[in-house]
Design a protein around this motif. Structure first.
Motif, PDB file in Angstrom:
ATOM      1  N   LEU A  35      -3.867  41.861  33.004  1.00 12.50           N
ATOM      2  CA  LEU A  35      -5.122  41.289  33.481  1.00 12.50           C
ATOM      3  C   LEU A  35      -5.371  39.913  32.873  1.00 12.50           C
ATOM      4  O   LEU A  35      -5.889  39.010  33.552  1.00 12.50           O
ATOM      5  N   ILE A  36      -5.000  39.739  31.588  1.00 19.36           N
ATOM      6  CA  ILE A  36      -5.140  38.415  30.975  1.00 19.36           C
ATOM      7  C   ILE A  36      -4.234  37.412  31.671  1.00 19.36           C
ATOM      8  O   ILE A  36      -4.642  36.274  31.958  1.00 19.36           O
ATOM      9  N   ALA A  37      -2.987  37.820  31.972  1.00 20.93           N
ATOM     10  CA  ALA A  37      -2.065  36.935  32.688  1.00 20.93           C
ATOM     11  C   ALA A  37      -2.600  36.602  34.072  1.00 20.93           C
ATOM     12  O   ALA A  37      -2.507  35.456  34.536  1.00 20.93           O
ATOM     13  N   LEU A  38      -3.179  37.602  34.729  1.00 26.15           N
ATOM     14  CA  LEU A  38      -3.780  37.357  36.040  1.00 26.15           C
ATOM     15  C   LEU A  38      -4.957  36.399  35.912  1.00 26.15           C
ATOM     16  O   LEU A  38      -5.185  35.541  36.773  1.00 26.15           O
ATOM     17  N   GLY A  39      -5.708  36.536  34.813  1.00 24.68           N
ATOM     18  CA  GLY A  39      -6.809  35.612  34.562  1.00 24.68           C
ATOM     19  C   GLY A  39      -6.316  34.191  34.360  1.00 24.68           C
ATOM     20  O   GLY A  39      -6.951  33.231  34.834  1.00 24.68           O
ATOM     21  N   ILE A  40      -5.203  34.028  33.635  1.00 24.58           N
ATOM     22  CA  ILE A  40      -4.616  32.692  33.475  1.00 24.58           C
ATOM     23  C   ILE A  40      -4.249  32.117  34.842  1.00 24.58           C
ATOM     24  O   ILE A  40      -4.518  30.944  35.138  1.00 24.58           O
ATOM     25  N   ALA A 251      -3.987  32.664  18.890  1.00 23.77           N
ATOM     26  CA  ALA A 251      -2.687  32.399  19.510  1.00 23.77           C
ATOM     27  C   ALA A 251      -2.845  32.057  20.984  1.00 23.77           C
ATOM     28  O   ALA A 251      -2.195  31.127  21.497  1.00 23.77           O
ATOM     29  N   LEU A 252      -3.707  32.802  21.686  1.00 26.99           N
ATOM     30  CA  LEU A 252      -3.950  32.488  23.097  1.00 26.99           C
ATOM     31  C   LEU A 252      -4.598  31.122  23.257  1.00 26.99           C
ATOM     32  O   LEU A 252      -4.312  30.389  24.210  1.00 26.99           O
ATOM     33  N   HIS A 259      -1.096  24.046  27.152  1.00 29.98           N
ATOM     34  CA  HIS A 259      -0.862  24.051  28.601  1.00 29.98           C
ATOM     35  C   HIS A 259      -2.190  24.324  29.331  1.00 29.98           C
ATOM     36  O   HIS A 259      -2.422  25.421  29.828  1.00 29.98           O
ATOM     37  N   PRO A 260      -3.077  23.332  29.396  1.00 34.91           N
ATOM     38  CA  PRO A 260      -4.382  23.557  30.052  1.00 34.91           C
ATOM     39  C   PRO A 260      -4.215  23.842  31.539  1.00 34.91           C
ATOM     40  O   PRO A 260      -3.467  23.159  32.233  1.00 34.91           O
ATOM     41  N   VAL A 261      -4.916  24.888  32.033  1.00 32.71           N
ATOM     42  CA  VAL A 261      -4.828  25.310  33.433  1.00 32.71           C
ATOM     43  C   VAL A 261      -6.192  25.111  34.079  1.00 32.71           C
ATOM     44  O   VAL A 261      -7.189  25.674  33.640  1.00 32.71           O
ATOM     45  N   ALA A 262      -6.241  24.311  35.152  1.00 30.39           N
ATOM     46  CA  ALA A 262      -7.493  24.095  35.881  1.00 30.39           C
ATOM     47  C   ALA A 262      -7.638  25.054  37.049  1.00 30.39           C
ATOM     48  O   ALA A 262      -8.730  25.450  37.417  1.00 30.39           O
ATOM     49  N   MET A 268       3.063  25.135  36.959  1.00 33.43           N
ATOM     50  CA  MET A 268       3.912  24.959  35.781  1.00 33.43           C
ATOM     51  C   MET A 268       3.119  25.176  34.493  1.00 33.43           C
ATOM     52  O   MET A 268       3.654  25.699  33.514  1.00 33.43           O
ATOM     53  N   GLU A 269       1.845  24.786  34.501  1.00 32.39           N
ATOM     54  CA  GLU A 269       1.027  25.012  33.311  1.00 32.39           C
ATOM     55  C   GLU A 269       0.728  26.498  33.130  1.00 32.39           C
ATOM     56  O   GLU A 269       0.670  27.003  32.004  1.00 32.39           O
ATOM     57  N   VAL A 270       0.528  27.219  34.244  1.00 32.07           N
ATOM     58  CA  VAL A 270       0.352  28.670  34.169  1.00 32.07           C
ATOM     59  C   VAL A 270       1.571  29.311  33.515  1.00 32.07           C
ATOM     60  O   VAL A 270       1.452  30.134  32.592  1.00 32.07           O
ATOM     61  N   LEU A 271       2.754  28.921  33.993  1.00 28.12           N
ATOM     62  CA  LEU A 271       3.984  29.484  33.442  1.00 28.12           C
ATOM     63  C   LEU A 271       4.153  29.099  31.970  1.00 28.12           C
ATOM     64  O   LEU A 271       4.543  29.931  31.140  1.00 28.12           O
ATOM     65  N   GLY A 272       3.848  27.845  31.651  1.00 27.79           N
ATOM     66  CA  GLY A 272       3.997  27.391  30.269  1.00 27.79           C
ATOM     67  C   GLY A 272       3.064  28.115  29.326  1.00 27.79           C
ATOM     68  O   GLY A 272       3.457  28.489  28.210  1.00 27.79           O
ATOM     69  N   GLN A 273       1.824  28.345  29.762  1.00 23.24           N
ATOM     70  CA  GLN A 273       0.864  29.038  28.905  1.00 23.24           C
ATOM     71  C   GLN A 273       1.286  30.482  28.663  1.00 23.24           C
ATOM     72  O   GLN A 273       1.211  30.990  27.543  1.00 23.24           O
TER      73      GLN A 273
END
Length: 421
Positions: A35-40, A251-252, A259-262, A268-273
């Motif tokens: 769910l956290i990954a989905l949130g990212i 850490a998160l 890798h800030p995600v808007a 790519m930022e989603v994957l990097g984060q």
């Protein structure tokens, strides 16, 4: 008690219990991080509400969980909770495939309630199975296996979503979370079957239910607090869960700052984060597992005070290193591993002491009271870290604050616990 002879086969039953609790931890932490990954992917900060959700049931319902564990067969309660896990995972999987995150979060909330009832039952069974003479080693193994499961759940969830998004494309966020959840559901079915290998032990408490149990938090805490060895052990244990929760969120934040995600379009930022988050979790959790293994071996025949003292000092040094070393360097990852290593060594003897010194007919209440303290401090870790983040404090400065609090707790443990272990 059933016809199983616990003296002739205690370790077989204990290892079955270890697998069951490890899978419960893995699935709970795994779906949390799905769910956290989905949130990212959705550019939402779900880590804060989910971190509160995972501990809130312990604050609200711990007395009921402790009473059930003392009053009824712990094995039957354990089996019921594992079955509930299967049902919850089915609901979460359906919600994710239907692209409805709030259905998934709703079932995750039930999962958190399940974990609250599961905890006193599985911890209470440890002494029933192995006895006082082996509880130092057994309690340590249980904690290590739980840490390993949390590690696999955290890193596995983030890594799997990372790989699936990379292969399926940026529009497949829900599917990347749903399929791992479906696999976890299948694993939970197998664990439910394994739970029937645990022997049954007759409950030692005959206390009937009364409605005041639902708000008996202060009675349980008073019982815990009146006993110096239980109180001081729980202060140390509770701080471990505070620093563990805070370090996870730090850490998160580090990964998010790198890798800030808007929006989900920032693929790519989603994957990097997600990749950075998994890497940070691997180092700190991996260190925790190694530290827990060593502490369990050292406490195999006797609960040793110096292990907890050394862990407290090392945990402080690790936080100082994290405050001073630049993010992303090799030494930074070593510092993460060292912090986890020493923190686990600090936890193992304190946890064993709490379970061993609790009266048999009140063990569930003591564990429930300890869970209440742990989870209150877990909520405080979310509030404190969120406050530090909103105040503009860098992750390194936050680690410096944790170094100060860790030093104070280490001094407290050294001064108060050496007379008991």
């Amino acid at each position: 008690m059933n016809t199983n002879d616990k003296k002739s086969t205690p370790w077989k039953s204990f290892w079955s219990l270890t697998v069951i609790q490890s899978m419960n931890s893995l699935n709970e932490k795994g779906v949390q991080f799905l769910l956290i990954a989905l949130g990212i992917w959705m550019a939402k900060e779900l880590q804060y509400p989910l971190s509160v959700l995972i501990v809130l049931p312990f604050v609200l319902f711990s007395p009921l969980g402790g009473w059930l564990s003392d009053r009824y067969c712990k094995t039957r309660l354990l089996q019921a909770m594992v079955l509930l896990q299967v049902i919850v995972l089915c609901g979460m999987t359906a919600g994710l495939f239907l692209h409805n995150i709030w259905v998934a979060v709703g079932f995750f909330t039930i999962f958190c309630v399940q974990a609250m009832f599961f905890s006193p039952a599985k911890k209470g069974l440890v002494k029933d199975i192995v006895g006082s003479e082996n509880i130092g080693f057994a309690s340590g193994i249980l904690e290590i296996s739980s840490m390993l499961a949390l590690l696999v759940g955290q890193i596995g969830a983030l890594s799997i979503v990372f790989l699936l998004l990379k292969n399926w494309g940026p529009e497949a966020g829900y599917e990347a979370a749903a399929w791992p959840c479906a696999v976890a559901t299948c694993g939970a079915v197998l664990v439910f079957l394994l739970s029937f290998t645990i022997p049954r032990f007759a409950p030692e408490s005959k206390r009937p239910f009364h409605w005041s149990i639902l708000w008996q938090h202060f009675t349980q805490l008073r019982m815990l607090w009146k006993n110096p060895v239980l109180r001081n052990s729980e202060i140390g244990i509770g701080y471990f869960w505070f620093i563990a929760g805070t370090m996870m969120l730090i850490a998160l934040q580090m990964a998010a700052d790198a890798h800030p995600v808007a929006s989900s379009e920032d693929f790519m930022e989603v994957l990097g984060q997600q990749k950075d988050s998994a890497l940070l979790m691997a180092w700190i959790s991996g260190g925790s597992i190694l530290g827990g293994v060593l502490a369990s071996v050292l406490c195999a025949s006797k609960i040793r005070a110096w292990v907890a003292n050394a862990g407290g000092v090392g945990m402080t040094i690790g936080c100082i290193m994290l405050a001073l070393i630049p993010y992303g360097t090799p030494y930074f990852f070593v510092a993460l591993a060292l912090t986890g290593f020493m923190a686990a060594g600090y936890l193992v003897p304190l946890n064993a002491l709490l379970q061993d010194k609790a009266d048999n007919d009140k063990r569930g209440d003591v564990i429930a009271a300890g869970n209440l303290v742990d989870c209150f401090l877990g909520i405080m870790s979310v509030v404190v870290q969120y406050g530090m983040k909103k105040a503009g404090l860098s992750p390194q400065f936050q680690c410096g604050i944790l170094a100060v609090t860790s030093a104070l707790v280490a001094v407290f443990i050294f001064r108060n616990m050496k007379r008991y272990i």
